[in-house]
Scaffold this motif. Structure first.
Motif, short mmCIF file in Angstrom:
data_model
loop_
_atom_site.label_atom_id
_atom_site.label_comp_id
_atom_site.label_asym_id
_atom_site.label_seq_id
_atom_site.Cartn_x
_atom_site.Cartn_y
_atom_site.Cartn_z
N GLY A 61 -40.74 56.52 -21.87
CA GLY A 61 -41.05 55.77 -20.60
C GLY A 61 -39.84 56.02 -19.56
O GLY A 61 -40.20 56.48 -18.20
N LEU A 62 -38.83 55.82 -19.90
CA LEU A 62 -37.71 55.98 -18.97
C LEU A 62 -37.22 57.52 -18.73
O LEU A 62 -37.06 57.74 -17.17
CB LEU A 62 -36.24 55.13 -19.40
CG LEU A 62 -36.36 53.86 -19.64
CD1 LEU A 62 -34.97 53.09 -20.07
CD2 LEU A 62 -36.57 53.16 -18.14
N LEU A 63 -37.50 57.97 -19.55
CA LEU A 63 -37.52 59.54 -19.42
C LEU A 63 -38.30 60.35 -18.42
O LEU A 63 -38.17 60.89 -17.54
CB LEU A 63 -37.47 60.28 -20.76
CG LEU A 63 -37.16 62.02 -20.77
CD1 LEU A 63 -35.83 62.25 -20.20
CD2 LEU A 63 -37.28 62.74 -22.05
N ILE A 64 -39.71 59.55 -18.67
CA ILE A 64 -40.75 60.13 -17.60
C ILE A 64 -40.41 59.68 -16.27
O ILE A 64 -40.42 60.32 -15.25
CB ILE A 64 -42.06 59.49 -18.05
CG1 ILE A 64 -42.44 60.42 -19.40
CG2 ILE A 64 -42.86 59.64 -16.88
CD1 ILE A 64 -43.78 59.79 -19.95
N SER A 65 -40.04 58.36 -16.14
CA SER A 65 -39.68 57.95 -14.68
C SER A 65 -38.58 58.70 -14.28
O SER A 65 -38.78 59.08 -12.85
CB SER A 65 -39.17 56.43 -14.88
OG SER A 65 -40.31 55.66 -15.28
N LEU A 103 -38.66 60.83 -10.69
CA LEU A 103 -38.03 60.43 -9.57
C LEU A 103 -37.11 61.81 -9.26
O LEU A 103 -36.63 62.26 -7.95
CB LEU A 103 -36.95 59.27 -9.85
CG LEU A 103 -37.70 58.07 -9.92
CD1 LEU A 103 -36.91 56.80 -10.17
CD2 LEU A 103 -38.69 57.71 -8.84
N SER A 104 -36.66 62.50 -10.19
CA SER A 104 -35.54 63.46 -10.06
C SER A 104 -36.30 64.61 -9.17
O SER A 104 -35.96 65.46 -8.26
CB SER A 104 -34.96 64.07 -11.46
OG SER A 104 -34.13 63.32 -12.06
N LEU A 113 -39.50 50.16 -27.44
CA LEU A 113 -39.96 51.16 -27.82
C LEU A 113 -40.61 51.99 -26.97
O LEU A 113 -40.39 53.25 -26.97
CB LEU A 113 -40.87 51.01 -29.02
CG LEU A 113 -40.23 50.35 -30.43
CD1 LEU A 113 -41.33 50.04 -31.27
CD2 LEU A 113 -39.39 51.56 -31.11
N SER A 114 -41.54 51.53 -26.29
CA SER A 114 -42.03 52.31 -25.15
C SER A 114 -40.92 53.11 -24.31
O SER A 114 -41.09 54.10 -23.74
CB SER A 114 -42.79 51.56 -24.11
OG SER A 114 -43.78 50.92 -24.87
N TRP A 157 -41.76 54.08 -12.26
CA TRP A 157 -41.56 55.10 -10.96
C TRP A 157 -42.17 54.89 -9.69
O TRP A 157 -41.70 55.18 -8.82
CB TRP A 157 -41.50 56.66 -11.44
CG TRP A 157 -43.08 56.84 -12.03
CD1 TRP A 157 -43.34 56.87 -13.41
CD2 TRP A 157 -44.31 57.07 -11.45
NE1 TRP A 157 -44.80 57.15 -13.46
CE2 TRP A 157 -45.26 57.24 -12.30
CE3 TRP A 157 -44.28 57.52 -9.94
CZ2 TRP A 157 -46.56 57.73 -11.93
CZ3 TRP A 157 -45.58 57.81 -9.53
CH2 TRP A 157 -46.74 57.96 -10.47
N TYR A 158 -43.34 54.50 -9.83
CA TYR A 158 -44.23 54.27 -8.57
C TYR A 158 -43.59 53.33 -7.41
O TYR A 158 -43.56 53.37 -6.40
CB TYR A 158 -45.69 53.91 -8.93
CG TYR A 158 -45.96 52.51 -8.79
CD1 TYR A 158 -46.35 51.66 -7.71
CD2 TYR A 158 -45.72 51.96 -10.05
CE1 TYR A 158 -46.71 50.49 -7.95
CE2 TYR A 158 -46.14 50.51 -10.22
CZ TYR A 158 -46.48 49.80 -9.21
OH TYR A 158 -46.84 48.35 -9.31
N THR A 159 -42.82 52.40 -8.18
CA THR A 159 -42.08 51.32 -7.28
C THR A 159 -40.75 52.00 -6.71
O THR A 159 -40.16 51.40 -5.70
CB THR A 159 -41.79 50.12 -8.06
OG1 THR A 159 -40.69 50.33 -8.90
CG2 THR A 159 -43.13 49.49 -8.92
N LEU A 160 -40.36 52.95 -7.23
CA LEU A 160 -39.00 53.44 -6.98
C LEU A 160 -39.07 54.81 -6.03
O LEU A 160 -38.09 55.08 -5.60
CB LEU A 160 -38.12 54.02 -8.31
CG LEU A 160 -38.12 52.71 -9.01
CD1 LEU A 160 -37.67 53.14 -10.40
CD2 LEU A 160 -37.50 51.61 -8.49
#
Length: 284
Positions: free
Chosen positions: A65-69, A73-74, A59-60, A145-148
């Motif tokens: 969650g993935l959209l924010i990451s 990154l973009s 759900l997150s 995102w911080y790891t990527l």
């Protein structure tokens, strides 16, 4: 980017989705096998908690969650050193580099209370089975995102980078089992179920060991490797006495926040957030 590479990349994404379905099927199969043949050797309630945690995690992910990451990154990709195309070769290279980055970010999650706040969720189960791999914090999709970022700054495309991270996560699924014993010479190079069981141990000699994702060579190089010797005691050194997935998700967050607020000045607040999770003597 040529059309062939696009097709290859899209096909890989579809294959990852199929693998996710296979993983869920394997979890159900393991539960059934254990229920009929090893019923007294497993706490099945922990598996239901794992699945509840996975629902929160998904759900997150779906709720932003993935959209924010991807958005972060973009944005960061504008500052990349070069622009690399999406293809098999670059995907393999990204997986290798990410494996190295993962080692250090994973090590950070064990050495800083702030980062332990979400990673502790994964270590909270006193049981160890395939479903344990599903026990992830609801915060993680928002902070992946911080790891990527390092990979994107090098020049890998955000979509490829997120796929590399997903493949690393999928590999780790197969590490969460007590049924596969030691794998000979493979233990020297790869993270294996035996190596990862050590990582989940709350035994004193197993604490903060074996951080690797796919490869175990980083642990051997940087002094954090421990082979499986004594029986593993799974879970946290300070257990969360709850079967509620929401409680498990917020308990360490609550502890971190409480300690932060009790710290009397900015120096001690920073010390609280970035010291090892087991160090708290400086607080009062």
């Amino acid at each position: 980017m040529n059309t062939g590479n696009i097709n290859i990349f899209d096909n890989l994404i579809n294959q990852v989705e199929i693998i996710n379905i296979v993983i869920l099927s394997l979890i159900v199969l393991e539960i059934l096998i254990d229920f009929f043949f090893y019923r007294n050797e497993r706490d099945f309630s922990e598996s239901w908690i794992d699945m509840g945690m996975d629902i929160i995690f998904e759900l997150s992910s779906r709720l932003g969650g993935l959209l924010i990451s991807f958005a972060i990154l973009s944005f960061v990709s504008q500052f990349a050193l070069i622009q690399l195309t999406n293809n098999y070769q670059n995907l393999l290279l990204a997986i290798l580099i990410y494996d190295f980055i993962y080692y250090w970010t994973h090590r950070l999650e064990h050495s800083s209370r702030l980062f332990w706040t979400w990673h502790s969720v994964h270590h909270s189960s006193p049981e160890y089975s395939l479903s344990t791999s599903l026990r992830l914090s609801w915060l993680e999709p928002f902070i992946l995102w911080y790891t990527l970022i390092p990979l994107v700054l090098i020049g890998f495309q955000p979509t490829l980078v997120m796929l590399a991270a997903e493949i690393s996560l999928l590999y780790q699924f197969f590490l969460h089992t007590k049924k596969i014993k030691k794998l000979g010479f493979l233990e020297l190079i790869f993270n294996t179920p035996s190596n990862h069981r050590v990582h989940h141990g709350s035994n004193n000699k197993y604490l903060d060991k074996n951080y690797g994702s796919i490869l175990i060579i980083w642990d051997r190089l940087f002094g954090t490797y421990q082979k499986e010797e004594e029986k593993v005691i799974y879970g946290l050194t300070k257990p969360i006495n709850s079967k509620n997935p929401l409680v498990i998700n917020i308990t360490e967050l609550s502890r971190t926040w409480k300690g932060f607020m009790q710290s009397e000045n900015l120096y001690r607040k920073a010390l609280w957030l970035f010291s090892r999770p087991r160090d708290s003597n400086f607080l009062i």
